[in-house]
Design an enzyme around this catalytic site. Structure first.
Site, PDB file in Angstrom:
ATOM      1  CG  PHE A 156     -31.222  -6.599   1.049  1.00 20.44           C
ATOM      2  CD1 PHE A 156     -30.358  -5.533   1.237  1.00 20.44           C
ATOM      3  CD2 PHE A 156     -30.703  -7.877   1.097  1.00 20.44           C
ATOM      4  CE1 PHE A 156     -29.008  -5.745   1.459  1.00 20.44           C
ATOM      5  CE2 PHE A 156     -29.355  -8.099   1.319  1.00 20.44           C
ATOM      6  CZ  PHE A 156     -28.502  -7.018   1.501  1.00 20.44           C
ATOM      7  CB  CYS A 162     -20.235  -0.796  -1.728  1.00 22.84           C
ATOM      8  SG  CYS A 162     -18.627  -1.371  -1.161  1.00 22.84           S
ATOM      9  CB  THR A 182     -16.386  -2.394  -7.544  1.00 21.63           C
ATOM     10  OG1 THR A 182     -16.548  -3.403  -6.542  1.00 21.63           O
ATOM     11  CG2 THR A 182     -17.693  -2.220  -8.298  1.00 21.63           C
ATOM     12  CE  LYS A 185     -16.955   2.511  -4.575  1.00 19.70           C
ATOM     13  NZ  LYS A 185     -16.839   1.709  -5.798  1.00 19.70           N
ATOM     14  CG  PHE A 205     -19.639 -11.121  -4.782  1.00 14.66           C
ATOM     15  CD1 PHE A 205     -20.331 -10.269  -5.634  1.00 14.66           C
ATOM     16  CD2 PHE A 205     -18.871 -12.125  -5.340  1.00 14.66           C
ATOM     17  CE1 PHE A 205     -20.265 -10.432  -7.019  1.00 14.66           C
ATOM     18  CE2 PHE A 205     -18.793 -12.302  -6.707  1.00 14.66           C
ATOM     19  CZ  PHE A 205     -19.494 -11.449  -7.557  1.00 14.66           C
ATOM     20  CB  ALA A 237     -39.258   0.427   5.368  1.00 15.69           C
ATOM     21  N   GLY A 238     -36.544   1.893   6.172  1.00 19.71           N
ATOM     22  CA  GLY A 238     -35.845   2.737   7.131  1.00 19.71           C
ATOM     23  C   GLY A 238     -35.306   3.979   6.465  1.00 19.71           C
ATOM     24  CG  ASP A 279      -2.134   0.907   1.064  1.00 18.41           C
ATOM     25  OD1 ASP A 279      -3.225   0.387   0.788  1.00 18.41           O
ATOM     26  OD2 ASP A 279      -1.975   2.136   1.175  1.00 18.41           O
TER      27      ASP A 279
END
Length: 445
Positions: free
Chosen positions: A262, A273, A131, A276, A157, A265-266, A30
């Site tokens: 999924f 991720c 990605t 964007k 993933f 609601a909220g 890095d």
């Protein structure tokens, strides 16, 4: 095998430690000296359950080490190079910024030894995990092949909070292979050696083209974002009609074609991720002249943003728009529980907007407060939940950490100034909280 992981942020650091746990010799590289120093000392630079343990175990085994870029000598004899750098949204638009990907590839190519044998064999193998917009691998491949290497695309993933398990026990592996049959064979064989323990578990393997592999990741994220925004759109209809979105979600979730995941609601999704990625997907579709194919993602994004607006409006309405100096406690800063990631966090945005409106906002979170305190001094940070609640005129539950969901409402009643709560994640039992004397408001309930 000898493996390098270029980029030791969230994705790269977890991948490096996991590959070492599988028995490979791994070097993480890095450009950030402080990050490399921390990782080399066994200190996780971010919160991720299970990561500190596999990091220290990998270091102790001698299978994992870290080096500051460019690390040319260390990279010279590596079999497989993983590119795991970030692809943030560009500052001047929605498109993904590929600067770090290109720099990582350049660094690896400069480190490759000049060898006719390597050129003939198509080794070493460079594997993209970042990605990226569809078409990226095809654009990179000629330069990589000219240097005697082979490019594959192997999308990740990972779910924050479950990254270690998702790396060591993924639900599928995807290889994006070059069109050349020999290079495809060489690249696939290298990855199958890397992932041999995973493949032995029977984890599904999909071998496909570069474009398909790139699309798998952004398509998956776009689908998840769409499903979240769908149930939040239903929450808007429930608020307009008196329906209950939690009961609606339960009912439609029994349909196996839909499923119940999924459908909570909220205040919507955030993080580094989904937001964007769906924007970058739109930008790439526009470049390809097929923007209408993903035009629905504009509505997905808009619905997601409206949920934040809704919570802010609810809070302001509670104070009859006289929110100046109101004491508000926000439970949660990270975009999701079991993470310290505050990138595009709905909870943090709501807290900041209420502070900008004049409220005295105290925010608490089990892991994300150091980042909040450094970047947002207008917010009061408090690590102790009970102290954060003391004297509050309004409480907002915006990140559903277990310690927040399990707060004793009776005890909390004795601490706050006024017992009012907005449940921005629909994570609480309204009857229990109302029975303890609280004025309760959910979203779409």
């Amino acid at each position: 095998m000898k493996i390098s992981v270029i980029g030791c942020g969230y994705l790269g650091a977890v991948h490096a430690a996991a590959m070492a746990q599988l028995g490979h010799e791994v070097i993480g590289v890095d450009v950030d000296a402080s990050r490399i120093e921390a990782l080399a000392a066994g200190q996780a630079p971010f919160f991720e359950p299970g990561f500190p343990e596999i990091l220290r175990a990998a270091l102790d085994s001698g299978k994992l080490r870290f080096a500051l870029a460019p690390a040319s000598e260390e990279l010279a004899d590596v079999d497989v190079h993983f590119i795991a750098v970030g692809t943030p949204q560009s500052e001047d638009g929605k498109a993904a910024n590929l600067t770090y990907v290109n720099s990582a590839v350049d660094m690896v190519l400069k480190a490759l030894p000049s060898s006719d044998t390597a050129a003939e064999a198509g080794r070493p193998v460079i594997v993209g995990k970042s990605t990226v917009p569809v078409g990226t691998a095809s654009a990179l491949a000629p330069r990589i092949e000219a240097a005697g290497a082979t490019l594959l695309w192997n999308p990740e993933f990972l779910r924050e909070g479950f990254a270690v398990a998702d790396t060591l026990h993924p639900d599928r592996l995807v290889y994006g292979l070059p069109q050349d049959a020999e290079r495809a064979k060489t690249g696939a064989a290298a990855l199958e050696r890397v992932y041999a323990p995973l493949l032995a578990e029977g984890i599904p393997l999909i071998k496909t083209s570069y474009p398909t592999a790139e699309l798998v990741k952004v398509a998956a994220n776009s689908f998840l974002a769409t499903k979240i925004s769908f149930i939040n759109a239903m929450a808007e209809l429930c608020e307009a009609t008196g329906g209950d979105v939690t009961e609606l979600a339960t009912a439609i979730g029994y349909d196996e074609r839909i499923g119940n995941k999924f459908l909570k609601a909220g205040i919507g999704f955030g993080g580094g991720c989904l937001p964007k990625d769906i924007r970058a997907f739109q930008a790439r579709a526009e470049e390809l002249g097929v923007e209408s194919a993903v035009s629905f993602l504009r509505d997905v994004d808009a619905i997601n943003q409206r949920r934040r607006d809704r919570v802010v409006a609810q809070a302001i309405k509670i104070f009859d728009r006289k929110i100046e100096n109101a004491k508000i406690t926000v439970l949660g800063a990270a975009f999701k529980p079991n993470s310290d990631d505050i990138r595009d966090s709905p909870a943090l945005e709501v807290a900041l907007r209420l502070a900008d409106a004049g409220a005295q906002v105290t925010i608490t979170d089990p892991e994300a407060l150091p980042g909040v305190a450094t970047r947002y001094p207008q917010l009061i940070t408090e690590a102790d939940v009970l102290t954060a609640l003391t004297g509050s005129d309004l409480v907002l539950l915006l990140t559903e950490w277990a310690e927040f969901v399990n707060i004793d409402p009776v005890q909390a009643t004795e601490l706050v100034g006024t017992a009012r709560i907005i449940d921005g994640r629909n994570a609480l039992d309204p009857c229990i909280w109302q029975g303890a004397g609280w004025s309760y408001a959910g979203l779409g309930r």
